[in-house]
Write an enzyme that holds these catalytic residues in place. Structure first.
Site, PDB file in Angstrom:
ATOM      1  N   TRP A   1       0.416  -1.208  -0.647  1.00 55.56           N
ATOM      2  CA  TRP A   1       0.046   0.132  -0.256  1.00 55.56           C
ATOM      3  C   TRP A   1       1.034   1.225   0.037  1.00 55.56           C
ATOM      4  CZ3 TRP A   1      -4.215  -0.448  -2.030  1.00 55.56           C
ATOM      5  CH2 TRP A   1      -4.765  -1.741  -2.212  1.00 55.56           C
TER       6      TRP A   1
ATOM      7  N   ASP B   1      -1.667   6.442   6.179  1.00 56.52           N
ATOM      8  CA  ASP B   1      -2.541   5.609   5.614  1.00 56.52           C
ATOM      9  C   ASP B   1      -2.858   4.579   6.894  1.00 56.52           C
ATOM     10  OD1 ASP B   1      -3.539   4.009   4.786  1.00 56.52           O
ATOM     11  OD2 ASP B   1      -2.780   3.278   3.315  1.00 56.52           O
TER      12      ASP B   1
ATOM     13  N   LYS C   1     -12.454  -1.843   7.043  1.00 62.59           N
ATOM     14  CA  LYS C   1     -11.825  -3.337   8.006  1.00 62.59           C
ATOM     15  C   LYS C   1     -11.943  -3.403   9.286  1.00 62.59           C
ATOM     16  CE  LYS C   1      -7.709  -2.370   4.911  1.00 62.59           C
ATOM     17  NZ  LYS C   1      -7.912  -3.729   3.379  1.00 62.59           N
TER      18      LYS C   1
END
Length: 363
Positions: free
Chosen positions: A102, A175, A199
């Protein structure tokens, strides 16, 4: 009926109590005779939902009035573009710590808008994946911002410390898509944190952004309106029709977290869950984890069998036992157990028991 424990990395399981409440209210929400999905986002009933969700999130994370909370479209990946467009100059510089899939993607997206520089990447020491600490690198004071991913979902790497520039003037952007709300954090360490909802917050499609107020109003002219922090802030995250059902469910999750005792309490449960699972992985060598202990994720536990030929059978038998979505990401293989806030400790215990029995039969 057999208990099903969903270890999916995202979209992930939601708290059972939240799902039951949403089910009960699905067609008749607050005695309106309609679903929350069917009411105007600008009407008083939904405005109350939105305001309460923000208030609960502020309480959980300790967000002061120096920060604005935005509920936006596009998930976490949408913020890969939104961040540089909102807080950087066209000829500016962003710096990045790259620790997995990511953070790789975030740096690649930023390249479309500015110069980027990778200060450090994950590395292998003594056969274990680790992250270089700031004694080995520093953040340029000329950077418009510094970006990192606090928990790499694919690679199972979590960073518990917060990078800082020497002056403290470079905005730190994190993030936190896969570990937000899993433990207390100090919001004042950050310029921006953002998270895709799927999530630890709610359904996919929604993103939550917490941005320091002095970083609002800097957007480039070419910034799409839907990604413009200033426009979204001025409109209460309703510049356009927001993902109302996801926002509503996120609000229910925030209430559920408060009922669990807040983030300090949920952090203790998450610690216990991860310790149980890593203890089993480390026990005999039948299972292995390749991440250095200090960077092992408490949310996404990756592991491999010492015999790859057993992978398919492990997954098949696990699913038959009600333990689903344990296959590792295609980029790294092996297994991955995502044990976000909603995963009860009973689910982890069931997985550990299965792993013990599978090893007994195949070890």
């Amino acid at each position: 009926m057999q208990n099903i424990y969903n270890f999916s990395a995202g979209p992930a399981m939601l708290p059972q109590e939240v799902m039951q409440q949403a089910q009960e209210e699905f067609t008749d929400w607050q005695n309106h005779g309609t679903s929350v999905m069917e009411v105007s986002h600008r009407g008083k009933p939904f405005i109350e939902v939105a305001e309460q969700a923000e208030a609960d999130l502020r309480e959980l994370l300790g967000i002061s009035c120096n920060y604005t909370v935005l509920f936006m479209h596009g998930g976490g990946r949408g913020q890969f573009s939104a961040v540089p467009l909102n807080i950087s100059k066209p000829n500016g510089l962003s710096e990045h710590l790259v620790t997995g899939q990511w953070s790789v993607s975030a740096e690649a997206e930023a390249q479309k808008y500015m110069k980027t520089h990778i200060v450090a990447t994950q590395c292998i020491i003594d056969g274990k994946t680790t992250v270089p600490t700031q004694k080995d690198w520093k953040i340029s004071e000329n950077a418009d911002y510094f970006h990192y991913c606090s928990n790499e979902t694919v690679d199972g790497i979590e960073i518990d410390w917060v990078p800082k520039s020497e002056s403290g003037n470079v905005p730190i952007v994190a993030d936190m898509s896969s570990n937000i709300l899993s433990k207390p954090i100090n919001i004042d360490d950050f310029g921006i944190i953002y998270a895709g909802a799927q999530k630890n917050i709610g359904p996919s499609g929604l993103s939550v952004v917490v941005v320091r107020n002095d970083l609002i109003g800097l957007a480039r002219q070419e910034t799409p309106s839907i990604l413009n922090y200033e426009l979204q802030a001025k409109s209460g995250s309703m510049y356009n029709t927001p993902p109302t059902f996801s926002w509503y469910l996120a609000g229910l999750v925030f209430k559920w977290l408060k009922q669990q005792g807040g983030l300090a309490s949920i952090a203790k449960v998450n610690q216990e869950k991860s310790e149980l699972l890593y203890k089993q992985i480390d026990k005999t060598g039948f299972y292995q984890n390749s991440v250095a202990n200090e960077y092992r994720s408490k949310m996404n536990v990756t592991f491999q069998l010492n015999n790859d030929a057993l992978n398919a059978e492990f997954l098949k038998q696990a699913e038959q036992s009600g333990l689903v979505a344990l296959k590792g990401h295609r980029a790294v293989g092996g297994m991955r157990a995502s044990i976000y806030n909603a995963m009860p400790i009973e689910g982890v215990k069931a997985l550990v028991s299965f792993m013990q029995e599978f090893e007994r039969k195949n070890g």
